[in-house]
Design an enzyme around this catalytic site. Structure first.
Site, PDB file in Angstrom:
ATOM      1  N   SER A 140       0.838  -1.202   0.000  1.00 32.80           N
ATOM      2  CA  SER A 140       0.000   0.000   0.000  1.00 32.80           C
ATOM      3  C   SER A 140       0.870   1.248   0.000  1.00 32.80           C
ATOM      4  CB  SER A 140      -0.890   0.033   1.253  1.00 32.80           C
ATOM      5  OG  SER A 140      -1.673  -1.133   1.375  1.00 32.80           O
ATOM      6  N   ASP A 149       1.329   3.740  10.341  1.00 32.55           N
ATOM      7  CA  ASP A 149       0.754   3.095   9.157  1.00 32.55           C
ATOM      8  C   ASP A 149      -0.749   3.338   9.053  1.00 32.55           C
ATOM      9  OD1 ASP A 149       3.272   2.044   8.468  1.00 32.55           O
ATOM     10  OD2 ASP A 149       2.947   0.266   9.711  1.00 32.55           O
TER      11      ASP A 149
END
Length: 219
Positions: A140, A149
């Protein structure tokens, strides 16, 4: 005379595999950026040699030389801002950044993470995907916020988890896609196509409801 290229600083901690994909894309004309510097918090890593080989300034800023996270991040900000970047790119930079650092570069700080966020934040993502019995894994691209994150994701690549996979084989399959994923994401940013909007992302002016998939390779 063409438009000025986006000034970029890349932060690394290791061998610089994703860094190399960016250096190659920039050298090949497929990435409209000027990589001004590569900064590592660990001395002597391969990524610094990759930068030097490409004629990019390679800087070591050893976090162990600082009393705490805040002191290191303040020094890192000073080292980055000397290059006046429009974008800061985390490419295997293995440090948790302070809220002050994230706020300083809000909207112009990207990270690549080896999982399909929000699954498997943090480290050991391939081992955890296998332990959970996932049939699909990937990587991602997200804007960085103070939440680990947890910033808004706008681009993902998916790979199958195959019978007999171990962490090494799965990691290699994901990394192959990472090398396509990051240059595309940065090109979109440089072209003004992707922008952070609070806790969401706009692509070509429209708010994304979900991360975009990595387009297939050209035939």
């Amino acid at each position: 005379m063409g438009a000025p290229r986006l000034r970029v600083v890349v932060l690394i901690s290791g061998r610089g595999s994703n860094l190399q994909s960016l250096l190659d894309a920039a050298a090949g004309g497929g990435l409209p950026v000027d990589i001004r510097a590569v900064i590592s918090n660990r001395p002597g890593v391969q990524g610094l040699e990759r930068a030097r080989a490409a004629g990019v300034e390679a800087v070591t800023l050893d976090h162990r030389a600082y009393a705490g996270r805040e002191d290191f991040d303040a020094a890192l900000i000073a080292a980055i801002d000397r290059h006046e970047p429009g974008l800061v790119v985390l490419a295997g930079f293995m440090r948790i950044l302070t809220p002050a650092f994230c706020a300083h570069y809000a909207g112009r700080l990207l990270n690549i993470h080896p999982s399909l966020l929000p699954k498997f934040r943090g480290v050991h993502t391939h081992e955890r995907a296998l332990a959970e019995g996932e049939t699909e894994h990937g990587a991602s691209i997200h804007f960085v916020t103070a939440e680990l994150d947890g910033g808004p994701v706008f681009l993902q690549a998916r790979v199958p988890v195959l019978p007999g996979d171990d962490a090494g084989t799965l990691a290699a399959r994901v990394l192959e896609q990472e090398h396509r994923l990051y240059p595309l994401a940065i090109r979109w940013f440089a072209e003004g196509r992707v922008r952070q909007d609070g806790d969401r992302v706009r692509f070509d002016g429209a708010l994304l409801d979900a991360p975009l998939p990595l387009p297939p390779c050209p035939a």
